[in-house]
Design a protein around this motif. Sequence first.
Motif, PDB file in Angstrom:
ATOM      1  N   GLY A  19      38.098  14.538  29.797  1.00  0.00           N
ATOM      2  CA  GLY A  19      38.922  13.589  29.063  1.00  0.00           C
ATOM      3  C   GLY A  19      40.349  13.481  29.559  1.00  0.00           C
ATOM      4  N   MET A  20      40.690  14.183  30.643  1.00  0.00           N
ATOM      5  CA  MET A  20      42.055  14.111  31.178  1.00  0.00           C
ATOM      6  C   MET A  20      42.349  12.701  31.678  1.00  0.00           C
ATOM      7  SD  MET A  20      43.464  17.083  30.824  1.00  0.00           S
ATOM      8  CE  MET A  20      44.841  16.967  31.956  1.00  0.00           C
ATOM      9  N   PRO A  21      43.481  12.105  31.267  1.00  0.00           N
ATOM     10  CA  PRO A  21      43.786  10.744  31.705  1.00  0.00           C
ATOM     11  C   PRO A  21      44.259  10.669  33.150  1.00  0.00           C
ATOM     12  CG  PRO A  21      45.542  11.590  30.331  1.00  0.00           C
ATOM     13  CD  PRO A  21      44.456  12.616  30.284  1.00  0.00           C
ATOM     14  N   VAL A  22      44.828  11.769  33.653  1.00  0.00           N
ATOM     15  CA  VAL A  22      45.329  11.810  35.032  1.00  0.00           C
ATOM     16  C   VAL A  22      44.950  13.149  35.651  1.00  0.00           C
ATOM     17  CG1 VAL A  22      47.347  11.679  36.545  1.00  0.00           C
ATOM     18  CG2 VAL A  22      47.288  10.323  34.448  1.00  0.00           C
ATOM     19  N   VAL A  23      44.482  13.118  36.886  1.00  0.00           N
ATOM     20  CA  VAL A  23      44.148  14.348  37.597  1.00  0.00           C
ATOM     21  C   VAL A  23      44.709  14.280  39.007  1.00  0.00           C
ATOM     22  CG1 VAL A  23      42.039  14.758  36.278  1.00  0.00           C
ATOM     23  CG2 VAL A  23      41.934  13.446  38.421  1.00  0.00           C
ATOM     24  N   ASN A  24      44.829  15.450  39.634  1.00  0.00           N
ATOM     25  CA  ASN A  24      45.122  15.514  41.055  1.00  0.00           C
ATOM     26  C   ASN A  24      43.819  15.454  41.825  1.00  0.00           C
ATOM     27  OD1 ASN A  24      47.953  15.837  40.934  1.00  0.00           O
ATOM     28  ND2 ASN A  24      47.732  18.015  40.518  1.00  0.00           N
ATOM     29  N   ILE A  25      43.839  14.836  42.974  1.00  0.00           N
ATOM     30  CA  ILE A  25      42.691  14.835  43.865  1.00  0.00           C
ATOM     31  C   ILE A  25      43.127  15.398  45.213  1.00  0.00           C
ATOM     32  CG2 ILE A  25      41.362  12.991  42.792  1.00  0.00           C
ATOM     33  CD1 ILE A  25      42.615  11.030  44.713  1.00  0.00           C
ATOM     34  N   VAL A  26      42.303  16.275  45.764  1.00  0.00           N
ATOM     35  CA  VAL A  26      42.612  16.924  47.036  1.00  0.00           C
ATOM     36  C   VAL A  26      41.527  16.559  48.035  1.00  0.00           C
ATOM     37  CG1 VAL A  26      43.099  19.095  48.204  1.00  0.00           C
ATOM     38  CG2 VAL A  26      43.685  18.833  45.783  1.00  0.00           C
ATOM     39  N   TYR A  27      41.944  15.968  49.159  1.00  0.00           N
ATOM     40  CA  TYR A  27      40.999  15.558  50.188  1.00  0.00           C
ATOM     41  C   TYR A  27      40.736  16.697  51.162  1.00  0.00           C
ATOM     42  CZ  TYR A  27      42.185  10.911  48.403  1.00  0.00           C
ATOM     43  OH  TYR A  27      42.386   9.839  47.594  1.00  0.00           O
ATOM     44  N   ILE A  28      39.769  16.495  52.053  1.00  0.00           N
ATOM     45  CA  ILE A  28      39.357  17.517  52.995  1.00  0.00           C
ATOM     46  C   ILE A  28      40.499  17.954  53.914  1.00  0.00           C
ATOM     47  CG2 ILE A  28      38.511  15.779  54.612  1.00  0.00           C
ATOM     48  CD1 ILE A  28      37.043  19.306  54.073  1.00  0.00           C
ATOM     49  N   ASP A  29      41.425  17.040  54.217  1.00  0.00           N
ATOM     50  CA  ASP A  29      42.540  17.378  55.115  1.00  0.00           C
ATOM     51  C   ASP A  29      43.723  17.986  54.383  1.00  0.00           C
ATOM     52  OD1 ASP A  29      43.503  15.192  53.749  1.00  0.00           O
ATOM     53  OD2 ASP A  29      43.920  13.967  55.522  1.00  0.00           O
ATOM     54  N   GLY A  30      43.572  18.246  53.079  1.00  0.00           N
ATOM     55  CA  GLY A  30      44.642  18.844  52.295  1.00  0.00           C
ATOM     56  C   GLY A  30      45.570  17.854  51.630  1.00  0.00           C
ATOM     57  N   THR A  31      45.407  16.571  51.931  1.00  0.00           N
ATOM     58  CA  THR A  31      46.221  15.545  51.295  1.00  0.00           C
ATOM     59  C   THR A  31      45.951  15.528  49.791  1.00  0.00           C
ATOM     60  OG1 THR A  31      46.127  14.185  53.292  1.00  0.00           O
ATOM     61  CG2 THR A  31      46.783  13.084  51.247  1.00  0.00           C
ATOM     62  N   VAL A  32      47.031  15.383  49.022  1.00  0.00           N
ATOM     63  CA  VAL A  32      46.925  15.391  47.567  1.00  0.00           C
ATOM     64  C   VAL A  32      47.333  14.030  47.006  1.00  0.00           C
ATOM     65  CG1 VAL A  32      47.701  16.486  45.419  1.00  0.00           C
ATOM     66  CG2 VAL A  32      47.445  17.851  47.504  1.00  0.00           C
TER      67      VAL A  32
END
Length: 274
Positions: free
Chosen positions: A91-104
């Motif tokens: 239910g979190m409205p905003v999350v961080n996403i981390v890609y394979i290359d470490g980009t956030v």
Amino acid sequence: MRTERILLAAAGVIGVLILILLIAAIARGGDDAPRVRGGEGFVTAVERGQQATVMLSVAGAPGGPDAMPMGSGFVVDSGGLIVTAAHVAGGMPVVNIVYIDGTVGRAELVLADEAADTAVFRTTPSKPLQALPLADSNRVKAGEPVVLMGAPFGLTGTATSGIVSTVNRQIGIGGAPDFEDGALRGPVQAFIQTDAALTAGGSGGPLMNAGGQVIGVATARESRGAPGAGLAFAIPSNVVKTVLDRAKAVMDGTAAPPMGAPPADLPAAPNQSP
């Protein structure tokens, strides 16, 4: 004249054979699963999956995006749409996403369907993202080789492999047993069951066929106390497509379904998972 008749007959036979081969080729082309060359295995599928699979974590958590890993997800649209399991998002409205290359990056929740255990997030990438296509899960058959992508324990780009153990697995209804740990309680329907390893943090990741198409979203496991072992279950991709279409309607302003409202044609989701 007799020679001409023989030649004409031979030509007719050859023509029929060519027609049969053409029909067979067209029939094979109707299968939407890309063919895999002998010896190639899952290499191409994993490479594609690694670029599209992300780790989700609580936005703003102390210590940065790796402080509180939540689970996995994957890109389904190069413009920035990400699918995960609804219980992963919590239910979190905003999350961080981390890609394979470490980009956030940061992603906002568009739609969460608790009944289908599917959630759709939207991010704004600086460039087009690698996206994974959704297959027709009605064509999935037991015995097919599969690869499961995710970010278990925060390790992005992790791949495990196995086969489809069975399709349309029903748990907790019609006399079917509930698992002891309660991972799949309730009126659950139409799960894809696999022996590909699913460990903590891997839920929400894509279950892919050898052609790199998503046939399901990892949602739960039953290991009876043995981490990483046992059985894994995935929400079929056709269910995900339905939720994704509703999310796109919300973004277009043509629909505004309440968060978590279960549509009548979707199965109920597991209550717990890794």
